[in-house]
Design a protein around this motif. Structure first.
Motif, PDB file in Angstrom:
ATOM      1  N   GLY A 146       0.799  -1.224   0.000  1.00  0.00           N
ATOM      2  CA  GLY A 146       0.000   0.000   0.000  1.00  0.00           C
ATOM      3  C   GLY A 146       0.834   1.277   0.000  1.00  0.00           C
ATOM      4  N   GLU A 147       2.083   1.179   0.408  1.00  0.00           N
ATOM      5  CA  GLU A 147       2.971   2.349   0.407  1.00  0.00           C
ATOM      6  C   GLU A 147       3.284   2.816  -1.025  1.00  0.00           C
ATOM      7  N   PHE A 148       3.028   1.972  -1.994  1.00  0.00           N
ATOM      8  CA  PHE A 148       3.371   2.276  -3.392  1.00  0.00           C
ATOM      9  C   PHE A 148       2.181   2.835  -4.162  1.00  0.00           C
ATOM     10  N   LYS A 149       1.409   3.691  -3.536  1.00  0.00           N
ATOM     11  CA  LYS A 149       0.264   4.298  -4.216  1.00  0.00           C
ATOM     12  C   LYS A 149       0.691   5.350  -5.226  1.00  0.00           C
ATOM     13  N   LYS A 150       1.801   6.045  -4.933  1.00  0.00           N
ATOM     14  CA  LYS A 150       2.204   7.176  -5.771  1.00  0.00           C
ATOM     15  C   LYS A 150       3.376   6.878  -6.688  1.00  0.00           C
ATOM     16  N   THR A 151       3.929   5.681  -6.587  1.00  0.00           N
ATOM     17  CA  THR A 151       5.049   5.304  -7.451  1.00  0.00           C
ATOM     18  C   THR A 151       5.034   3.787  -7.607  1.00  0.00           C
ATOM     19  N   PRO A 152       5.429   3.283  -8.770  1.00  0.00           N
ATOM     20  CA  PRO A 152       5.401   1.831  -8.950  1.00  0.00           C
ATOM     21  C   PRO A 152       6.456   1.118  -8.103  1.00  0.00           C
ATOM     22  N   MET A 153       6.099  -0.079  -7.661  1.00  0.00           N
ATOM     23  CA  MET A 153       7.031  -0.911  -6.912  1.00  0.00           C
ATOM     24  C   MET A 153       8.093  -1.428  -7.885  1.00  0.00           C
ATOM     25  N   PRO A 154       9.380  -1.258  -7.568  1.00  0.00           N
ATOM     26  CA  PRO A 154      10.428  -1.780  -8.453  1.00  0.00           C
ATOM     27  C   PRO A 154      10.269  -3.292  -8.664  1.00  0.00           C
ATOM     28  N   ALA A 155      10.591  -3.743  -9.864  1.00  0.00           N
ATOM     29  CA  ALA A 155      10.363  -5.138 -10.252  1.00  0.00           C
ATOM     30  C   ALA A 155      11.010  -6.148  -9.307  1.00  0.00           C
ATOM     31  N   GLU A 156      12.254  -5.914  -8.908  1.00  0.00           N
ATOM     32  CA  GLU A 156      12.937  -6.871  -8.018  1.00  0.00           C
ATOM     33  C   GLU A 156      12.193  -6.990  -6.690  1.00  0.00           C
ATOM     34  N   PHE A 157      11.742  -5.861  -6.147  1.00  0.00           N
ATOM     35  CA  PHE A 157      11.024  -5.907  -4.881  1.00  0.00           C
ATOM     36  C   PHE A 157       9.641  -6.519  -5.071  1.00  0.00           C
ATOM     37  N   ALA A 158       8.995  -6.261  -6.200  1.00  0.00           N
ATOM     38  CA  ALA A 158       7.692  -6.861  -6.482  1.00  0.00           C
ATOM     39  C   ALA A 158       7.801  -8.381  -6.519  1.00  0.00           C
ATOM     40  N   THR A 159       8.864  -8.899  -7.119  1.00  0.00           N
ATOM     41  CA  THR A 159       9.097 -10.346  -7.162  1.00  0.00           C
ATOM     42  C   THR A 159       9.297 -10.888  -5.755  1.00  0.00           C
ATOM     43  N   PHE A 160      10.085 -10.187  -4.959  1.00  0.00           N
ATOM     44  CA  PHE A 160      10.322 -10.595  -3.578  1.00  0.00           C
ATOM     45  C   PHE A 160       9.015 -10.565  -2.781  1.00  0.00           C
ATOM     46  N   TYR A 161       8.250  -9.500  -2.926  1.00  0.00           N
ATOM     47  CA  TYR A 161       6.973  -9.351  -2.229  1.00  0.00           C
ATOM     48  C   TYR A 161       6.031 -10.507  -2.598  1.00  0.00           C
ATOM     49  N   GLN A 162       5.920 -10.800  -3.898  1.00  0.00           N
ATOM     50  CA  GLN A 162       5.038 -11.893  -4.342  1.00  0.00           C
ATOM     51  C   GLN A 162       5.508 -13.237  -3.778  1.00  0.00           C
ATOM     52  N   GLY A 163       6.824 -13.457  -3.746  1.00  0.00           N
ATOM     53  CA  GLY A 163       7.359 -14.688  -3.174  1.00  0.00           C
ATOM     54  C   GLY A 163       7.035 -14.796  -1.690  1.00  0.00           C
ATOM     55  N   SER A 164       7.133 -13.684  -0.980  1.00  0.00           N
ATOM     56  CA  SER A 164       6.798 -13.659   0.446  1.00  0.00           C
ATOM     57  C   SER A 164       5.320 -13.975   0.651  1.00  0.00           C
ATOM     58  N   LYS A 165       4.462 -13.368  -0.146  1.00  0.00           N
ATOM     59  CA  LYS A 165       3.025 -13.608  -0.034  1.00  0.00           C
ATOM     60  C   LYS A 165       2.681 -15.058  -0.380  1.00  0.00           C
ATOM     61  N   LYS A 166       3.357 -15.608  -1.370  1.00  0.00           N
ATOM     62  CA  LYS A 166       3.094 -16.987  -1.765  1.00  0.00           C
ATOM     63  C   LYS A 166       3.471 -17.955  -0.642  1.00  0.00           C
ATOM     64  N   LEU A 167       4.598 -17.711   0.003  1.00  0.00           N
ATOM     65  CA  LEU A 167       4.998 -18.553   1.131  1.00  0.00           C
ATOM     66  C   LEU A 167       4.018 -18.400   2.297  1.00  0.00           C
ATOM     67  N   LEU A 168       3.594 -17.188   2.592  1.00  0.00           N
ATOM     68  CA  LEU A 168       2.620 -16.979   3.666  1.00  0.00           C
ATOM     69  C   LEU A 168       1.293 -17.663   3.357  1.00  0.00           C
ATOM     70  N   SER A 169       0.852 -17.580   2.116  1.00  0.00           N
ATOM     71  CA  SER A 169      -0.383 -18.241   1.708  1.00  0.00           C
ATOM     72  C   SER A 169      -0.264 -19.757   1.874  1.00  0.00           C
ATOM     73  N   THR A 170       0.891 -20.294   1.517  1.00  0.00           N
ATOM     74  CA  THR A 170       1.138 -21.728   1.672  1.00  0.00           C
ATOM     75  C   THR A 170       1.171 -22.102   3.149  1.00  0.00           C
ATOM     76  N   CYS A 171       1.790 -21.273   3.941  1.00  0.00           N
ATOM     77  CA  CYS A 171       1.851 -21.481   5.391  1.00  0.00           C
ATOM     78  C   CYS A 171       0.434 -21.520   5.971  1.00  0.00           C
ATOM     79  N   LEU A 172      -0.388 -20.598   5.559  1.00  0.00           N
ATOM     80  CA  LEU A 172      -1.767 -20.531   6.028  1.00  0.00           C
ATOM     81  C   LEU A 172      -2.551 -21.772   5.597  1.00  0.00           C
ATOM     82  N   ALA A 173      -2.350 -22.193   4.363  1.00  0.00           N
ATOM     83  CA  ALA A 173      -3.051 -23.382   3.858  1.00  0.00           C
ATOM     84  C   ALA A 173      -2.652 -24.630   4.637  1.00  0.00           C
ATOM     85  N   VAL A 174      -1.368 -24.784   4.895  1.00  0.00           N
ATOM     86  CA  VAL A 174      -0.907 -25.952   5.662  1.00  0.00           C
ATOM     87  C   VAL A 174      -1.460 -25.883   7.079  1.00  0.00           C
TER      88      VAL A 174
END
Length: 183
Positions: A146-174
């Motif tokens: 949400g901090e990236f409302k006024k500027t795009p999230m850099p691609a490397e950080f977006a990939t990291f963020y998505q990877g973090s969310k994917k692991l958290l989602s998997t953690c929640l599912a397990v």
């Protein structure tokens, strides 16, 4: 920490995230697999199966995916430093500081919450609050996004963020396949 170490950690984290996504791709291309009983509630079943493939019990599965998630979240700080440097040069310094502070707080809060989950699981989570805490960690990461409302999230950080969310989602599912919750 020197710039060189920060770059090295960023590259290691990026490599880890790429490996996680590669696991998903290779799992989708592979012939049919035996689905883990710990992944029945996962949104990305092939990814979940890859993360928990060595687990024989629910405790092993949740401990493994939680450990992977914590390890990923711990890599956030050097990646965020690199991310701030990659924001467009026209980005106002106050905005850069706000993004940096907000994301650092979000990832630190998520990490602390996951450590609480780790402790709960060691003691048997009699209150059954691990699920709520994992969900709270996911929300904290969304706060960073949400901090990236006024500027795009850099691609490397977006990939990291998505990877973090994917692991958290998997953690929640397990976590949701916990034997005493299914009874």
């Amino acid at each position: 920490m020197s710039y060189r170490n920060g770059v090295t950690l960023s590259l290691v984290s990026l490599a880890l995230t790429c490996v996680l996504f590669a696991c998903q791709s290779s799992a989708q291309e592979a012939p049919a697999y035996k689905e883990s009983p710990f992944c029945v509630k996962a949104l990305d079943k092939p990814f979940c199966n890859e993360v928990v493939k060595a687990a024989n019990t629910w405790q092993e599965a949740i401990t493994g995916v939680l450990s992977e998630t914590i390890m990923q979240i711990k890599l956030a700080e050097p990646i965020m430093a690199n991310m701030l440097a990659k924001l467009p040069p026209t980005t106002d310094q106050k905005l850069k500081n706000k993004i940096g502070k907000g994301c650092k707080e979000s990832y630190n809060d998520a990490l602390e919450t996951l450590k609480e989950v780790e402790e709960l699981l060691k003691t048997g989570d009699k209150t059954k609050s691990a699920n709520i805490k994992i969900s709270a960690a996911m929300t904290r990461l969304d706060d960073c996004k949400g901090e990236f409302k006024k500027t795009p999230m850099p691609a490397e950080f977006a990939t990291f963020y998505q990877g973090s969310k994917k692991l958290l989602s998997t953690c929640l599912a397990v976590e949701r396949t916990r034997p005493d919750l299914l009874s």
